[in-house]
Design an enzyme around this catalytic site. Structure first.
Site, PDB file in Angstrom:
ATOM      1  N   TYR A   1       0.845  -1.190   0.000  1.00  0.00           N
ATOM      2  CA  TYR A   1       0.000   0.000   0.000  1.00  0.00           C
ATOM      3  C   TYR A   1       0.886   1.247   0.000  1.00  0.00           C
ATOM      4  O   TYR A   1       2.109   1.139  -0.093  1.00  0.00           O
ATOM      5  CB  TYR A   1      -0.975  -0.059   1.176  1.00  0.00           C
ATOM      6  CG  TYR A   1      -1.924  -1.235   1.081  1.00  0.00           C
ATOM      7  CD1 TYR A   1      -2.729  -1.414  -0.047  1.00  0.00           C
ATOM      8  CD2 TYR A   1      -1.990  -2.205   2.082  1.00  0.00           C
ATOM      9  CE1 TYR A   1      -3.585  -2.506  -0.163  1.00  0.00           C
ATOM     10  CE2 TYR A   1      -2.834  -3.303   1.974  1.00  0.00           C
ATOM     11  CZ  TYR A   1      -3.630  -3.447   0.848  1.00  0.00           C
ATOM     12  OH  TYR A   1      -4.460  -4.528   0.726  1.00  0.00           O
TER      13      TYR A   1
ATOM     14  N   ARG B   1      -7.289 -15.928   9.930  1.00  0.00           N
ATOM     15  CA  ARG B   1      -8.212 -16.983   9.508  1.00  0.00           C
ATOM     16  C   ARG B   1      -8.782 -17.801  10.678  1.00  0.00           C
ATOM     17  O   ARG B   1      -9.956 -18.155  10.655  1.00  0.00           O
ATOM     18  CB  ARG B   1      -7.541 -17.890   8.478  1.00  0.00           C
ATOM     19  CG  ARG B   1      -7.409 -17.225   7.109  1.00  0.00           C
ATOM     20  CD  ARG B   1      -6.672 -18.128   6.115  1.00  0.00           C
ATOM     21  NE  ARG B   1      -6.602 -17.524   4.804  1.00  0.00           N
ATOM     22  CZ  ARG B   1      -5.677 -16.643   4.423  1.00  0.00           C
ATOM     23  NH1 ARG B   1      -4.748 -16.264   5.295  1.00  0.00           N
ATOM     24  NH2 ARG B   1      -5.672 -16.138   3.205  1.00  0.00           N
TER      25      ARG B   1
END
Length: 778
Positions: free
Chosen positions: A584, A726
């Site tokens: 980013y 996750r």
């Protein structure tokens, strides 16, 4: 003959892997004509003892009871591991090793091959592998780490060979250690280590003593001496001959050896080479053992892997109808096992390469760190093997009685986290106009109720143009601030003791894309907005080209970050993380692969770091002083020419010097053509290195999937906090369930009052069936 047709077989290399393959194939089909070529004499061997696991021995017993019976008669077994560091010896038991002399192993295999009718050709170079392939049905290349066969067909096998940073030498001692021994020596030239294990029993009439008192056999041990290349040179080993080297090693490790000498067998100093091949077979040629793959000796897997290769290859040749299918099945079966072993071996060898980082750890934690270095032995596994030792490490760490390491508190500035579990930032792509809604309340609220010490938001964007997708959340309007306040109020009210943090970022060149489930990193079909970045480089070929930011735009973006940070403070967040990872905007300035600027914000490492530090300083200035601020970085780009592990250390050091309270150490996602080395906890070593070299707290991330992993990382001192993503998608109450499964009740995790009835796993069936009462003959 059942299975793949391979009547005439050539085996190149007479090591354990090649010999055992020949014996198995001949035993399974006596009609096979099998020839083994070995350039050395029958009794020539390098190294001294070999280690095999119980799992491997079980495979040998099933496949060939004759070989297993011969091995069993000669195996030396032991359970303990001794770790000697700074004069203190710590012993951990319950590990279960078996070893025997390499020369004895070869003799057993020679005898078995001859009894079955295998032709053994010693002192004979194998013919060219291409010629053998023309005259044989199958060619097994078991010709070692320097495989001629592999190099002959390098364009097919496509090997990757990595040389590592330590020098080592195989030696032997004329007595049997009473345990697997790791002995650390800190010398004026640097740290050196001895790995030793017995492979021959003392004679029955031998009585242990400090020094030999007579001619009786005292057994034998393998001794490996290892040190970094620069230490090896500084100590002068590069100028010593073989005899002088072994005498010097015996002198350095006199305490470990009881003053006894060391022996060599054409022992030369070398560096370990990790061998990986993209393919293991070519037509009727197949690689086996070190020719196909290597694993560092510190986890004792070289011979084990070769023998297991032989077992699998023989089974696949029997089960498959034709040779191509058999070789494909062999590779399919073995590749994931080998990859897992190589990941463990690499973690182990890198731990020893960086041994100097751990020397100042408290002695028991140092021992625990060493034992768990490969990630194959874990906290829970070690507790099963040796509960008293593990308990002593926990006491030294400061765990209250009955408290797993993950449930100990941790303080960052004015914030005390009640446990070490972090819900990692996860993009949800579910906001409307940057406003988090009911979904975010339920998503983050559920995970806060689930017991984690810290819950992080997804990357919250500082401007509309800084979003990744139209569904990304923001903090650039008052409405967004109020929506976030609703969520932080819920967490603080309904999950007291849980902290909530915000991650601020700007998408840079990775913006204006679809949500992940519609096509990750794919441009929007319509409504795209212009992108900006450090340099005008698209993230993916054919993707939108960002504009290079001007000085004025850099100032505007810095102000967007500070405005968002001020809103985050008003919204009630406990912690702020600056996102400088994953390609980013701020990450794009840091990596040389994405920053090609020629002004004051590009070029050297210091210049690439300039804008992210300016943003950090500006945000820190408006963020409340008592609240901590962290930085997420990509510690490697997983791409040639990108950020290195050493760059990551320098990066972390710079942010820490500017006031970062912790570094959240992630990796990759900076360039699209990265090649990550995935595996369990695969990013944790980068966090470990930063923690040791910089002295700043770190958050470890990356395939940390179990509470056992968290306990292991925390107790070994490789991380201060562990962030899981996750697992928290699979189970919002992951931390509560981790406490229940470990039988923990205490201040480190608290079940919300409405959920307390669920703090015990529900029964799934009857478990009290009556046992048998009658026995035969009663």
């Amino acid at each position: 003959m059942a299975g793949a047709v391979a009547v005439k077989v050539a085996v190149i290399g007479g090591g354990p892997g090649g010999l055992y393959t020949a014996a198995l194939l001949k035993r399974l089909d006596p009609a096979r004509r099998i020839t083994v070529w070995e350039r050395n004499a029958p009794d020539d061997t390098f190294g001294f003892g070999v280690v095999l696991s119980d799992e491997t021995l079980g495979g040998i017993e099933h496949a060939d009871p004759v070989v297993h019976a011969a091995l069993r008669r000669d195996f030396v077994r032991w359970d303990d591991i001794d770790i000697v560091h700074r004069g203190v010896r710590h012993t951990s038991g319950g590990h279960g090793f078996a070893a025997l002399g390499r020369r004895r192993l070869l003799r057993i295999l020679h005898e078995r091959c001859r009894s079955l009718g295998v032709e053994l050709r010693f002192r004979t170079e194998a013919p060219d592998p291409a010629r053998l392939a023309e005259t044989h049905d199958l060619v097994v290349a078991a010709d070692g780490v320097h495989s001629t066969t592999r190099e002959t067909f390098a364009e097919v096998f496509r090997p990757r060979i990595t040389e590592h940073r330590c020098r080592y030498v195989w030696l032997a001692a004329d007595f049997a250690f009473d345990a697997f021994r790791f002995h650390i020596a800190e010398t004026e030239h640097g740290v050196m280590q001895l790995h030793g294990y017995p492979y021959s029993r003392p004679s029955p009439d031998h009585h242990p003593s400090t020094r030999p008192s007579g001619p009786q056999d005292q057994g034998a041990s393998t001794v490996i001496v290892e040190m970094r290349e620069e230490v090896w040179r500084a100590a002068g080993f590069d100028g010593l001959d073989e005899r002088e080297s072994i005498e010097r090693c015996a002198e350095i490790f006199a305490d470990a050896l009881g003053g006894r000498p060391l022996a060599s067998n054409r022992s030369t100093w070398t560096t370990f080479r990790t061998v990986v091949n993209e393919r293991w077979s070519h037509r009727n040629i197949v690689l086996l053992g070190d020719a196909a793959h290597t694993a560092h000796f510190s986890i004792g897997s070289g011979t084990k892997l070769a023998v297991e290769d032989a077992l699998a290859l023989a089974a696949c040749l029997r089960e498959q109808p034709a040779l191509p299918e058999a070789l494909a099945a062999y590779e399919t079966e073995r590749r994931p096992v080998v990859a897992s072993t190589q990941r463990a071996a690499r973690a182990s060898l890198e731990w020893f390469e960086d041994l100097d980082l751990y020397l100042d750890q408290p002695p028991r934690r140092f021992a625990f760190n060493l034992l768990t270095r490969s990630r194959r032995v874990t906290h829970d596994n070690l507790r099963l093997r040796d509960a008293p030792f593990t308990a002593s490490v926990e006491r030294e760490f400061g765990c209250p009685p009955g408290t797993p390491p993950m449930f100990t508190p941790f303080r960052l500035r004015g914030l005390t986290l009640r446990n070490r579990v972090v819900v990692s930032p996860m993009d949800m792509y579910s906001a409307v106009d940057g406003v988090p809604g009911d979904f975010h309340l339920v998503h983050l609220g559920a995970r806060a109720l689930g017991g984690a010490g810290l819950v992080m938001t997804e990357m919250v964007c500082v401007s509309p143009e800084g979003r990744i997708t139209p569904g990304c959340a923001g903090l650039y309007t008052g409405r967004q601030t109020e929506a976030w306040r609703r969520i932080t109020d819920f967490v603080h009210t309904r999950a007291p003791g849980t902290a909530i943090g915000v991650q601020l970022g700007h998408s840079g060149r990775k913006g204006s894309t679809k949500p992940m489930w519609e096509g990750m990193d794919e441009p929007l079909d319509g409504g795209n907005w212009p992108l900006v970045a450090a340099s005008p480089l698209p993230y993916r070929p054919g993707g939108q080209v960002p504009r290079e930011l001007s000085r004025a735009q850099l100032t505007d973006i810095r102000e967007q970050f500070t405005s968002a940070a001020a809103r985050a403070a008003r919204a009630g967040f406990d912690l702020l993380e600056l996102h400088c990872a994953h390609g980013y905007l701020l990450s794009g300035f840091l990596s040389p692969l994405t920053n090609h600027r020629t002004d004051a914000y590009g070029g050297s490492f210091e210049k690439r770091l300039r804008f992210p530090l300016e943003v950090f300083d500006a945000v820190r200035a408006v963020w409340p002083g008592e609240r901590p601020m962290t930085v997420r970085i990509s510690a490697t780009d997983w791409a040639e020419g990108g950020t290195t592990a050493e760059d990551a250390v320098a990066l972390a050091r710079a942010f820490a010097a500017h006031g970062a309270d912790a570094i959240d150490v992630s990796t990759g996602q900076v360039v699209a053509d990265e090649r990550p080395e995935f595996g369990r906890s695969y990013q944790a070593p980068f966090a470990d290195r930063i923690r040791r070299r910089v002295g700043v707290p770190v958050i470890a991330v990356g395939a940390i999937s179990s509470w056992d992993d968290v306990n292991s990382l925390i107790l070994a001192g490789r991380a201060d906090l562990c962030a899981l993503a996750r697992p928290h998608l699979y189970d919002p109450h992951w931390t509560l369930h981790a406490a229940a499964e470990q039988g923990y009740e205490g201040p480190g995790v608290v079940w919300p009052a409405p959920y307390r009835a669920g703090s015990r796993r529900p029964r799934t069936g009857r478990t009290d069936a009556p046992g048998p009462r009658l026995s035969p003959g009663s």
